[in-house]
Design an enzyme around this catalytic site. Structure first.
Site, PDB file in Angstrom:
ATOM      1  N   SER B  13     -12.969 -22.830 -15.571  1.00 28.50           N
ATOM      2  CA  SER B  13     -12.273 -24.296 -15.831  1.00 28.50           C
ATOM      3  C   SER B  13     -12.335 -25.425 -14.598  1.00 28.50           C
ATOM      4  O   SER B  13     -13.264 -26.259 -14.715  1.00 28.50           O
ATOM      5  CB  SER B  13     -11.204 -24.330 -16.336  1.00 28.50           C
ATOM      6  OG  SER B  13     -10.334 -24.257 -15.498  1.00 28.50           O
ATOM      7  N   TRP B  14     -12.551 -24.561 -13.632  1.00 27.35           N
ATOM      8  CA  TRP B  14     -12.303 -25.516 -12.222  1.00 27.35           C
ATOM      9  C   TRP B  14     -14.030 -25.916 -11.455  1.00 27.35           C
ATOM     10  O   TRP B  14     -13.645 -26.691 -11.526  1.00 27.35           O
ATOM     11  CB  TRP B  14     -11.712 -24.691 -10.912  1.00 27.35           C
ATOM     12  CG  TRP B  14     -11.361 -25.138  -9.743  1.00 27.35           C
ATOM     13  CD1 TRP B  14     -11.454 -24.573  -8.709  1.00 27.35           C
ATOM     14  CD2 TRP B  14     -10.999 -26.833  -9.616  1.00 27.35           C
ATOM     15  NE1 TRP B  14     -10.770 -25.956  -7.509  1.00 27.35           N
ATOM     16  CE2 TRP B  14     -10.664 -26.794  -8.656  1.00 27.35           C
ATOM     17  CE3 TRP B  14     -10.608 -27.656 -10.972  1.00 27.35           C
ATOM     18  CZ2 TRP B  14     -10.130 -28.175  -7.645  1.00 27.35           C
ATOM     19  CZ3 TRP B  14     -10.363 -29.057  -9.933  1.00 27.35           C
ATOM     20  CH2 TRP B  14     -10.358 -29.250  -8.679  1.00 27.35           C
ATOM     21  N   LYS B 108      -8.365 -19.470  -5.296  1.00 34.36           N
ATOM     22  CA  LYS B 108      -7.282 -18.777  -4.794  1.00 34.36           C
ATOM     23  C   LYS B 108      -7.286 -17.196  -5.224  1.00 34.36           C
ATOM     24  O   LYS B 108      -7.607 -16.545  -5.895  1.00 34.36           O
ATOM     25  CB  LYS B 108      -6.426 -19.645  -6.005  1.00 34.36           C
ATOM     26  CG  LYS B 108      -5.989 -21.210  -5.959  1.00 34.36           C
ATOM     27  CD  LYS B 108      -5.159 -22.134  -6.013  1.00 34.36           C
ATOM     28  CE  LYS B 108      -4.946 -23.475  -5.432  1.00 34.36           C
ATOM     29  NZ  LYS B 108      -6.404 -24.214  -5.597  1.00 34.36           N
ATOM     30  N   SER B 148      -4.505 -30.458  -7.989  1.00 32.84           N
ATOM     31  CA  SER B 148      -4.501 -31.011  -8.586  1.00 32.84           C
ATOM     32  C   SER B 148      -4.889 -29.745 -10.190  1.00 32.84           C
ATOM     33  O   SER B 148      -5.071 -28.597 -10.385  1.00 32.84           O
ATOM     34  CB  SER B 148      -6.203 -30.940  -8.673  1.00 32.84           C
ATOM     35  OG  SER B 148      -6.651 -30.094  -8.105  1.00 32.84           O
ATOM     36  N   ALA B 150      -7.433 -29.101 -13.502  1.00 32.04           N
ATOM     37  CA  ALA B 150      -9.427 -29.072 -13.868  1.00 32.04           C
ATOM     38  C   ALA B 150      -9.356 -30.006 -15.256  1.00 32.04           C
ATOM     39  O   ALA B 150     -10.262 -30.709 -14.749  1.00 32.04           O
ATOM     40  CB  ALA B 150      -9.940 -27.641 -14.245  1.00 32.04           C
ATOM     41  N   LYS B 201       1.675 -20.678  -3.246  1.00 31.87           N
ATOM     42  CA  LYS B 201       2.723 -21.420  -3.223  1.00 31.87           C
ATOM     43  C   LYS B 201       2.194 -21.494  -4.984  1.00 31.87           C
ATOM     44  O   LYS B 201       3.403 -22.075  -6.014  1.00 31.87           O
ATOM     45  CB  LYS B 201       1.566 -23.620  -3.023  1.00 31.87           C
ATOM     46  CG  LYS B 201       0.818 -23.784  -4.062  1.00 31.87           C
ATOM     47  CD  LYS B 201       0.558 -24.359  -4.993  1.00 31.87           C
ATOM     48  CE  LYS B 201      -1.060 -24.738  -5.567  1.00 31.87           C
ATOM     49  NZ  LYS B 201      -1.035 -24.086  -7.217  1.00 31.87           N
TER      50      LYS B 201
END
Lengths: 253, 253
Positions: B13-14, B108, B148, B150, B201
């Site tokens: 998706s990203w 990530k 953000s 996606a 995070k």
């Protein structure tokens, strides 16, 4: 043993929520208010229906309009009034506050006045209080702030908060009054940072509300929060540098 | 003038959302995928229905399973694959990547392996990539990260993001590829900080989800975020100190 007495100057939602924490922690809590209806509601119904509906404030919470009586024999004084009346009320508090009591405020915002030359003068709340109180309170005004809604504190939902004082010793003493199993109090020495952060983040919060109104999404709100944090940090460092520059930090930023 | 070509390694998706940004900005976008269904969907329907439903990816976006073809004549290579396959895919990319292309990753997470002595070895994604790529890419791997979703990027909702590179010059070049009126790219030099922050995070985000599940309120979530930020900062400084300590910052913390 008689329980220690805490005085709360101000009877809004935040003052009332903190009263419920202090009552839960076993203190006697005297709230000062100018509003007769609020005073009666607290004393007869153990509630502040106007500002914190449907919440029982707890044992040993009472309200008075007589400032000298509220402040008498107080171990801790908590001032939590709107920023635009802080100076006026601090002047009155100065007349009756016990000499060696602990003092903490939980007011957000700044005092903004116009100087003779047309420039604006901005003071933090602890600066206003220190100007009005006896000099024995110099550098002893502590600030309580943090990410929390009053209603959720009153409902005993897990909450953390920060207590900033230039003295670790004073911070540790005040920390003991407030801490319990649902209300965790962190301490630090950054009075300027906590007072600025607590106020300036509300500007970002307004922008976040506008973003919601415009039907933008999480990304936009996250952008505001992320860049807001960067801006607030920059502003804090600038003020630190120009007001009380101490140590290495002044040379770094 | 022929439009510049960008290669996206990964079709999740990203990657697809970033493809839509690059297409909007006028680039030709070649997506590498191993999934035949996704490739066909992109090429015939201009969509990636599996990972980014109901979004047209835009002009000049196509997908291929042939890595050498995807990477040929590419001005910018974006790697955005799951962290656990990063090393394997970086090895393959190394065979075909043009020598002077720009390289950015948006993955990530960490590579976690067990060493012979039983200890755990943890590497950041840019470290893994640099180990596998030709030495000309040393210290040139840039990371794209930021707050953000996606889907919101694909819907062109206002979004900010950060691009971290040890070289300002490289960061500025890559920034131009991505920036437009709804996608604002900030640059900084803190590759370690951005890679750690983007991953760590998510641990706090998991805790925040648990807090919601337990019916706690905003105060509890704010506590997690506030203390999470403090912990992540502390961890970042610790790693900075132990891995690549530079300048004054090492003596301060």
């Amino acid at each position: 043993m008689t329980q220690k007495k805490v005085s709360i100057i101000g009877s809004g939602s935040w003052g009332s929520a903190l009263a419920s924490v202090l009552s839960y922690n076993g203190y006697r809590v005297a709230i000062w208010s100018r509003n007769r209806q609020v005073i009666d509601d607290i004393n007869f119904n153990n509630k502040n229906s106007k500002y914190l509906p449907n919440i029982k404030l707890g044992k040993n919470v009472y309200a008075l309009s007589d400032l000298s009586e509220v402040l008498a024999n107080s171990s801790l004084v908590l001032i939590v009034v709107p920023s635009h009346v802080m100076r006026e009320i601090a002047k009155e508090v100065a007349n009756y506050i016990p000499e060696n009591t602990l003092l903490v405020h939980a007011t957000k915002g700044f005092e903004v006045t116009e100087k003779n030359d047309g420039n604006t003068n901005v003071l933090r709340m602890s600066e206003v209080i220190e100007q009005e109180l006896p000099s024995t309170f110099k550098s002893k005004v502590t600030v309580l702030s943090g990410p929390s809604h009053a209603e959720e504190v009153a409902l005993r939902l897990p909450t953390t908060i920060v207590l900033a004082s230039s003295s670790n010793e004073i911070a540790a003493k005040i920390q003991k009054f407030f801490s319990n199993d649902y209300f965790r109090v962190y301490t630090n020495e950054d009075v300027i940072g906590v007072e600025l952060g607590g106020s300036l983040k509300n500007i970002i919060a307004l922008a976040a509300g506008i973003s919601d109104g415009l039907k933008f999404g999480d990304n936009t709100k996250a952008a505001l929060v992320t860049r807001g944090l960067a801006e607030i940090t920059r502003m804090g460092l600038k003020i630190l540098r120009t007001s009380r520059c101490r140590g290495l930090v002044c040379y770094l930023f």
